[in-house]
Design a protein around this motif. Sequence first.
Motif, PDB file in Angstrom:
ATOM      1  N   GLN A 285      30.359  30.925  52.624  1.00 24.72           N
ATOM      2  CA  GLN A 285      30.910  32.200  52.145  1.00 24.72           C
ATOM      3  C   GLN A 285      31.123  33.216  53.273  1.00 24.72           C
ATOM      4  OE1 GLN A 285      28.077  33.357  49.124  1.00 24.72           O
ATOM      5  NE2 GLN A 285      29.530  32.978  47.454  1.00 24.72           N
TER       6      GLN A 285
ATOM      7  N   THR B 285      32.446  23.957  41.471  1.00 27.03           N
ATOM      8  CA  THR B 285      32.208  24.951  40.437  1.00 27.03           C
ATOM      9  C   THR B 285      30.800  25.520  40.589  1.00 27.03           C
ATOM     10  OG1 THR B 285      33.578  23.607  39.032  1.00 27.03           O
ATOM     11  CG2 THR B 285      32.297  25.308  37.951  1.00 27.03           C
ATOM     12  N   GLY B 286      30.699  26.822  40.466  1.00 28.22           N
ATOM     13  CA  GLY B 286      29.392  27.436  40.616  1.00 28.22           C
ATOM     14  C   GLY B 286      29.026  27.684  42.061  1.00 28.22           C
ATOM     15  N   GLY B 287      29.891  27.300  42.976  1.00 31.47           N
ATOM     16  CA  GLY B 287      29.600  27.447  44.398  1.00 31.47           C
ATOM     17  C   GLY B 287      29.709  28.890  44.880  1.00 31.47           C
ATOM     18  N   GLY B 288      30.423  29.713  44.131  1.00 30.78           N
ATOM     19  CA  GLY B 288      30.559  31.109  44.517  1.00 30.78           C
ATOM     20  C   GLY B 288      31.903  31.435  45.140  1.00 30.78           C
ATOM     21  N   LYS B 289      32.959  30.944  44.530  1.00 33.62           N
ATOM     22  CA  LYS B 289      34.298  31.215  45.077  1.00 33.62           C
ATOM     23  C   LYS B 289      34.708  32.670  44.922  1.00 33.62           C
ATOM     24  CE  LYS B 289      36.121  27.707  42.802  1.00 33.62           C
ATOM     25  NZ  LYS B 289      34.867  26.967  42.600  1.00 33.62           N
ATOM     26  N   SER B 290      34.304  33.289  43.809  1.00 29.90           N
ATOM     27  CA  SER B 290      34.796  34.647  43.538  1.00 29.90           C
ATOM     28  C   SER B 290      34.486  35.616  44.676  1.00 29.90           C
ATOM     29  CB  SER B 290      34.183  35.184  42.248  1.00 29.90           C
ATOM     30  OG  SER B 290      34.191  34.189  41.262  1.00 29.90           O
ATOM     31  N   LEU B 291      33.264  35.519  45.193  1.00 27.80           N
ATOM     32  CA  LEU B 291      32.890  36.454  46.257  1.00 27.80           C
ATOM     33  C   LEU B 291      33.768  36.279  47.494  1.00 27.80           C
ATOM     34  CD1 LEU B 291      28.976  36.558  46.268  1.00 27.80           C
ATOM     35  CD2 LEU B 291      30.607  38.150  45.262  1.00 27.80           C
TER      36      LEU B 291
ATOM     37  N   ARG C 152      25.875  25.341  36.042  1.00 34.80           N
ATOM     38  CA  ARG C 152      26.363  26.236  37.102  1.00 34.80           C
ATOM     39  C   ARG C 152      25.257  27.105  37.667  1.00 34.80           C
ATOM     40  NH1 ARG C 152      32.380  28.338  35.838  1.00 34.80           N
ATOM     41  NH2 ARG C 152      31.830  29.566  37.654  1.00 34.80           N
TER      42      ARG C 152
ATOM     43  N   ARG D 219      26.072  32.463  50.756  1.00 36.61           N
ATOM     44  CA  ARG D 219      25.719  31.051  50.610  1.00 36.61           C
ATOM     45  C   ARG D 219      26.676  30.198  51.427  1.00 36.61           C
ATOM     46  NH1 ARG D 219      26.318  30.114  44.293  1.00 36.61           N
ATOM     47  NH2 ARG D 219      24.366  30.966  43.506  1.00 36.61           N
TER      48      ARG D 219
ATOM     49  N   TYR E  85      22.835  40.671  45.987  1.00 40.22           N
ATOM     50  CA  TYR E  85      22.407  39.385  46.545  1.00 40.22           C
ATOM     51  C   TYR E  85      21.933  39.590  47.979  1.00 40.22           C
ATOM     52  CZ  TYR E  85      25.041  37.395  42.617  1.00 40.22           C
ATOM     53  OH  TYR E  85      25.510  37.089  41.376  1.00 40.22           O
TER      54      TYR E  85
ATOM     55  N   ALA F  90      21.912  37.224  50.602  1.00 37.95           N
ATOM     56  CA  ALA F  90      22.646  36.596  51.697  1.00 37.95           C
ATOM     57  C   ALA F  90      23.831  35.811  51.150  1.00 37.95           C
ATOM     58  CB  ALA F  90      21.717  35.647  52.453  1.00 37.95           C
TER      59      ALA F  90
HETATM   60  P1  ADP Z   1      32.845  29.498  41.160  1.00 40.02           P
HETATM   61  O1  ADP Z   1      33.983  30.448  40.900  1.00 40.02           O
HETATM   62  O2  ADP Z   1      32.913  28.858  42.499  1.00 40.02           O
HETATM   63  O3  ADP Z   1      32.631  28.501  40.074  1.00 40.02           O
HETATM   64  P2  ADP Z   1      31.279  31.875  40.950  1.00 40.02           P
HETATM   65  O4  ADP Z   1      32.013  32.685  41.923  1.00 40.02           O
HETATM   66  O5  ADP Z   1      31.502  32.166  39.499  1.00 40.02           O
HETATM   67  O6  ADP Z   1      31.510  30.337  41.212  1.00 40.02           O
HETATM   68  O7  ADP Z   1      29.724  31.950  41.286  1.00 40.02           O
HETATM   69  C1  ADP Z   1      28.780  31.218  40.558  1.00 40.02           C
HETATM   70  C2  ADP Z   1      27.509  32.027  40.400  1.00 40.02           C
HETATM   71  O8  ADP Z   1      26.825  32.143  41.648  1.00 40.02           O
HETATM   72  C3  ADP Z   1      27.787  33.445  39.935  1.00 40.02           C
HETATM   73  O9  ADP Z   1      26.826  33.777  38.966  1.00 40.02           O
HETATM   74  C4  ADP Z   1      27.658  34.251  41.201  1.00 40.02           C
HETATM   75  O10 ADP Z   1      27.337  35.579  40.938  1.00 40.02           O
HETATM   76  C5  ADP Z   1      26.575  33.508  41.951  1.00 40.02           C
HETATM   77  N1  ADP Z   1      26.657  33.703  43.415  1.00 40.02           N
HETATM   78  C6  ADP Z   1      27.763  33.536  44.177  1.00 40.02           C
HETATM   79  N2  ADP Z   1      27.489  33.782  45.482  1.00 40.02           N
HETATM   80  C7  ADP Z   1      26.168  34.105  45.557  1.00 40.02           C
HETATM   81  C8  ADP Z   1      25.277  34.451  46.626  1.00 40.02           C
HETATM   82  N3  ADP Z   1      25.685  34.531  47.899  1.00 40.02           N
HETATM   83  N4  ADP Z   1      24.000  34.698  46.315  1.00 40.02           N
HETATM   84  C9  ADP Z   1      23.575  34.619  45.029  1.00 40.02           C
HETATM   85  N5  ADP Z   1      24.352  34.308  43.985  1.00 40.02           N
HETATM   86  C10 ADP Z   1      25.638  34.047  44.223  1.00 40.02           C
END
Ligand code: ADP
Length: 528
Positions: free
Chosen positions: A29, A48-54, A330, A26, A22, A24
């Motif tokens: 993050q 949801t879909g916001g990118g919590k895992s990272l 998502r 979001r 990726y 940058a």
């Molecule tokens: P959540 O757990 O908040 O529902 P995820 O961590 O599963 O969300 O992330 C949702 C999607 O967004 C995933 O496919 C992830 O790879 C993508 N994603 C997260 N952060 C970024 C980023 N900085 N740039 C691009 N894609 C991202």
Amino acid sequence: LHTDTQKPADAALHILQSIYGYDAFRNQQAEIVNHVIGGGDALVLMPTGGGKSLCFQVPALVRSGTAIVVSPLIALMQDQVMALRQNGIKAAFLNSSQSGIEVNGVESALMNGELDLLYVAPERLMMPRMLDLLSRAPLALFAIDEAHCVSQWGHDFRPEYIKLSILHERFPDIPRIALTATADGPTQREIIERLSLQQARVFNDGFDRPNIRYRISENQGNAREQLLRFILNEHEGEAGIVYCLSRKRVDEVAQWLSGKGLTALPYHAGLGNDVRQQHQERFLREDGVIIVATIAFGMGIDKPDVRFVAHLNLPKSIEAYYQETGRAGRDGLAADAWMAYGLQDVITLRQMQGNSTAEEGRKRLEQHKLDAMLGLCELTTCRRQALLRYFDDNLDRPCGNCDNCLTPPETWDATLAAQKALSCVYRTGQRFGVSYLVDVLLGKEHERISQFGHDKISTYGIGSELNATEWRTLYRQIIARGLLKVDVEGYGSVQLTDSARPVLKGDEQLTLRKMVKLSKKSKERKNR
Ligand code: ADP
Ligand code: ZN
């Protein structure tokens, strides 16, 4: 992977680009990641879909030692770990499905510092043996996913989560990051308290899912047909989830939709494990599969291109509605949250609540949550604004992407009735719940009312133009509008908000959605 010579922020960005591919970070993050890398605790509220895992995975890679990820979703650990490994990250999991040999292998990798991330189910983590191992292992951080599961008032309560406060006592120097996509104000406070996160920085990304279009209509006695029309007109060949209240209804709807040529698979706790697994697999891998499910389906399902979530029944709370609809879109592309609800749902849910063995306070709370959900259904103004307000979030303008914004519903001028309802709240001291207020408005004779002297106030008995059900509906609607707020932690008493004043003073008109059955009297009044 550990790049000790770089500044933490550079190291984090480098990992994001080289490992995840990726460009940058979001939204918040980057801030979250840097805060945790620096050793701080965090509570992350992100849709949801916001990118919590990272938010925990990147710090896990930058900090030395293993990150322990607590997740209630045992079924999904394996998938998550596989995905991480495909990116070259050293990840493993521990849960009850593994053999002794597998467990030993994971444990020795942990002790040797060979793991970046270790996913663990909470009950596993709490085992004395596991805690003992952890106290001797090099640890990077603790991540507590789906943190709202710690809330007893929440809708996903997991008793094992309560014990997680031990992490703070046993490992005071290891940073902890708790994450959730659904937590209203009280739930947020409960998470902080129960997980001892008083020192944590709170990152609130808001709750809005702008790409989801909210649509709620009444069941006109043929909800299935309404659903079929919706799918065929707008989502033919696309993936979706249909939620129903009972297993029986799930089976029936799945079969009926299949009979209409759609690929619709049932999913509920009454089906065998293998059947459920198989249906979930098909939903994830094939195109255009519709899952018809009870609420048992979906938590943590990572399918980005779910184009619609439909409810054939009323969810039991706004949190549940938000979480379930949140499984749509998502990937950020347009998606629909569609619902047809009926009065029968309300009756059924009330009965379920009435029959439950929960203590009174809990029942009362569930009652309020259901009322809030109904309030959202009966709104005539922007649904997104109301939805976000429920989570203490704020949207300045109507969204333009919900049914009420797109096709305004039929309404009636409820200013006078609302004034009566509001001043009754005021005159009784803002200490009573809706049932009591309705009794006062209708001039009911009972002991409590006379005890409090409320049979002598000006609003006693001034509400004969509506019946009790209609007054309740009206209260629900003005609560949903934000003119009143409910003290759910107390006894469900309602209090005026600042938005009530202009209506009370007659500076502002209030129009509400037409009630399904207006009483005779009020119909006559309207026709005059
Ligand atoms: P959540 O757990 O908040 O529902 P995820 O961590 O599963 O969300 O992330 C949702 C999607 O967004 C995933 O496919 C992830 O790879 C993508 N994603 C997260 N952060 C970024 C980023 N900085 N740039 C691009 N894609 C991202
Ligand atoms: Zn709107």
